[in-house]
Design a protein around this motif. Structure first.
Motif, short mmCIF file in Angstrom:
data_model
loop_
_atom_site.label_atom_id
_atom_site.label_comp_id
_atom_site.label_asym_id
_atom_site.label_seq_id
_atom_site.Cartn_x
_atom_site.Cartn_y
_atom_site.Cartn_z
N TYR A 235 0.83 -1.21 0.00
CA TYR A 235 0.00 0.00 0.00
C TYR A 235 0.87 1.26 0.00
CZ TYR A 235 -4.47 -2.38 0.67
OH TYR A 235 -5.60 -3.14 0.48
N TRP A 236 2.01 1.18 0.68
CA TRP A 236 2.90 2.33 0.68
C TRP A 236 3.51 2.56 -0.70
CZ3 TRP A 236 4.14 6.72 2.50
CH2 TRP A 236 5.40 7.28 2.29
N GLU A 237 3.73 1.48 -1.46
CA GLU A 237 4.26 1.64 -2.81
C GLU A 237 3.29 2.42 -3.69
OE1 GLU A 237 7.12 0.92 -4.51
OE2 GLU A 237 7.90 0.68 -2.48
N LEU A 238 1.99 2.22 -3.50
CA LEU A 238 1.02 3.00 -4.27
C LEU A 238 1.17 4.48 -3.99
CD1 LEU A 238 -2.20 0.81 -3.89
CD2 LEU A 238 -0.82 1.11 -5.95
N VAL A 239 1.49 4.81 -2.75
CA VAL A 239 1.67 6.22 -2.38
C VAL A 239 3.04 6.71 -2.83
CG1 VAL A 239 1.71 7.85 -0.45
CG2 VAL A 239 0.14 5.89 -0.41
N TYR A 240 4.06 5.90 -2.58
CA TYR A 240 5.43 6.32 -2.87
C TYR A 240 5.66 6.52 -4.37
CZ TYR A 240 10.53 6.21 -2.90
OH TYR A 240 11.85 6.51 -3.09
N GLN A 241 5.07 5.64 -5.19
CA GLN A 241 5.23 5.76 -6.63
C GLN A 241 4.23 6.72 -7.27
OE1 GLN A 241 5.56 2.07 -8.77
NE2 GLN A 241 6.77 1.08 -7.17
N ASP A 242 3.45 7.38 -6.44
CA ASP A 242 2.49 8.38 -6.92
C ASP A 242 1.46 7.76 -7.87
OD1 ASP A 242 1.44 10.91 -6.89
OD2 ASP A 242 2.63 11.64 -8.58
N ALA B 288 -1.43 6.32 -6.61
CA ALA B 288 -2.74 6.57 -6.01
C ALA B 288 -2.95 8.07 -5.88
CB ALA B 288 -2.83 5.90 -4.63
N GLN B 289 -4.12 8.53 -6.30
CA GLN B 289 -4.45 9.94 -6.29
C GLN B 289 -5.77 10.16 -5.55
OE1 GLN B 289 -2.46 12.45 -7.82
NE2 GLN B 289 -0.98 10.78 -8.05
N GLY B 290 -5.90 11.32 -4.92
CA GLY B 290 -7.16 11.70 -4.29
C GLY B 290 -7.57 10.77 -3.17
N ASP B 291 -8.84 10.33 -3.21
CA ASP B 291 -9.37 9.45 -2.17
C ASP B 291 -8.64 8.11 -2.13
OD1 ASP B 291 -11.17 11.42 -1.52
OD2 ASP B 291 -12.79 10.58 -2.75
N LEU B 292 -8.22 7.63 -3.30
CA LEU B 292 -7.49 6.36 -3.32
C LEU B 292 -6.16 6.49 -2.59
CD1 LEU B 292 -7.31 3.46 -4.31
CD2 LEU B 292 -6.35 4.30 -6.46
N ARG B 293 -5.55 7.65 -2.68
CA ARG B 293 -4.30 7.88 -1.96
C ARG B 293 -4.55 7.86 -0.44
NH1 ARG B 293 0.70 10.27 -2.86
NH2 ARG B 293 1.56 11.41 -1.10
N ASP B 294 -5.61 8.53 -0.01
CA ASP B 294 -5.93 8.53 1.42
C ASP B 294 -6.24 7.11 1.90
OD1 ASP B 294 -5.62 11.26 1.39
OD2 ASP B 294 -7.77 11.67 1.11
N TYR B 295 -6.93 6.34 1.06
CA TYR B 295 -7.24 4.96 1.44
C TYR B 295 -5.96 4.12 1.55
CZ TYR B 295 -8.92 0.16 1.01
OH TYR B 295 -9.15 -1.18 1.21
N ALA B 296 -5.04 4.29 0.59
CA ALA B 296 -3.79 3.53 0.63
C ALA B 296 -2.96 3.90 1.86
CB ALA B 296 -2.99 3.78 -0.65
N ILE B 297 -2.94 5.19 2.21
CA ILE B 297 -2.21 5.62 3.41
C ILE B 297 -2.84 5.00 4.65
CG2 ILE B 297 -1.68 7.61 4.86
CD1 ILE B 297 -1.39 9.26 2.30
#
Length: 339
Positions: A223-230, A232-241
């Motif tokens: 899940y952190w990779e989704l954030v780190y590699q940019d 995930a955007q918007g709500d999906l980013r908040d969900y991944a975090i």
């Protein structure tokens, strides 16, 4: 082949010179003239034949050697001709082996373990290259295809920049590459969720075992990779975090002294905007023995966001004592400059 013919012609002329002396029905002066003229041509041909077999050298030396062999063959009627021919053949067949060149000793350059091979484009240069509509389409597509060998942290922002490109081909290719990166991580998340559920049924929620904790840590990483590699955007980013933080805290509940996970928790809290909790996690990660070079940059970033510039400068001064931070060196030099 031409030099061999010259040698045969020289031999035939030399034989003709001697046979003419005995076969000609003329006076001694005529026989002598015949011999000297034919012998001269034979000597010149022999010298030319011999010069072709010798190693190459300066033109002046070859001319002098040619004259020397012709004179020796002409001046000594029989022995000179035979001596020149035999000598050249022996030199040709039994040439001395070339001397081996002595290698020059060179000192090895200083090896920098942190230096990496630079690609053809820097990130800023590639960004302007991809966004330049004047560049030929094939060149831009080739540059985008090359991004598949670049880490996702670098390639994802570049691909997002060209999602608004006027060319439909460029937009579709960028979207497809981003979608493939995201799907690859999502497939890994699905597999780890199955492993986590299986371990959860076996071990129970009360006392998570090794299998459950390992699956939870891998899920936090993914899940952190989704954030780190940019990706995930918007709500999906908040969900991944949130998901990465949830699994990270699950592991820390059983392994509170895990320094890398405390750093991960600090970064997740930092991304979520909980600055105070992030600072606490960073301090704990450093107290557990994590190298200062891995924690201080994030702490300095927190100070900067709080507008605590004195604290950021103090942390950068502490980082300046470490000489193995080539990427942070420009930032460190900026903050530690005394002017």
């Amino acid at each position: 082949m031409a030099s061999l013919k010259l040698g045969l012609y020289a031999l035939m002329l030399e034989i003709s010179a001697w046979t003419g002396v005995f076969l000609l029905d003329a006076g001694n002066d005529a026989k002598l003239s015949w011999y000297l003229i034919i012998h001269l041509f034979a000597s010149l041909l022999l010298a030319t034949f011999a010069a072709a077999l010798l190693p190459a050298g300066p033109a002046r030396q070859r001319i002098a050697l040619l004259c020397l062999m012709a004179g020796c063959s002409y001046g000594v009627p029989v022995a000179g001709f035979i001596g020149v021919a035999v000598g050249v053949i022996l030199l040709r067949l039994y040439r001395a082996p070339p001397e081996q060149e002595i290698f020059e000793s060179l000192q090895l350059p200083v090896f920098d373990p942190h230096q990496r091979q630079q690609s053809g484009f820097r990130q800023s240069g590639l960004k302007s290259f991809l966004g330049n509509s004047a560049v030929p389409m094939n060149a831009r597509i080739g540059a985008m295809v090359a991004l598949q060998y670049v880490p996702g942290r670098v390639s994802s922002p570049l691909l997002r920049e060209v999602l608004s490109d006027p060319s439909e081909d460029i937009r579709l290719l960028a979207y497809g590459m981003l979608d493939n990166q995201e799907k690859r991580i999502n497939r890994a998340i699905d597999e780890e969720l199955k492993a986590f559920s299986a371990a959860r049924q076996t071990e129970g929620d009360e006392t998570p075992g090794t299998g459950m904790l390992e699956a939870a840590q891998r899920l936090s990483d993914l899940y952190w990779e989704l954030v780190y590699q940019d990706l995930a955007q918007g709500d999906l980013r908040d969900y991944a975090i949130g998901e990465s933080r949830r699994y990270c805290e699950l592991v820390l509940s059983r392994q509170p002294d895990n320094a890398p996970l405390n750093l991960r928790l600090g970064r997740l809290l930092h991304e979520a905007g909980d600055v105070d909790a992030a600072e606490t996690a960073y301090q704990r990660a450093r107290a557990l023995g994590l190298p200062a070079t891995r924690v201080l940059p994030y702490q300095a970033e927190l100070c900067f966001e709080r507008r605590d510039f004195a604290g950021a400068r103090r942390l950068m001064l502490e980082l300046a004592n470490w000489g193995s931070l080539p990427r942070l060196r420009p930032v460190i030099n900026y903050w530690t400059d005394s002017r």
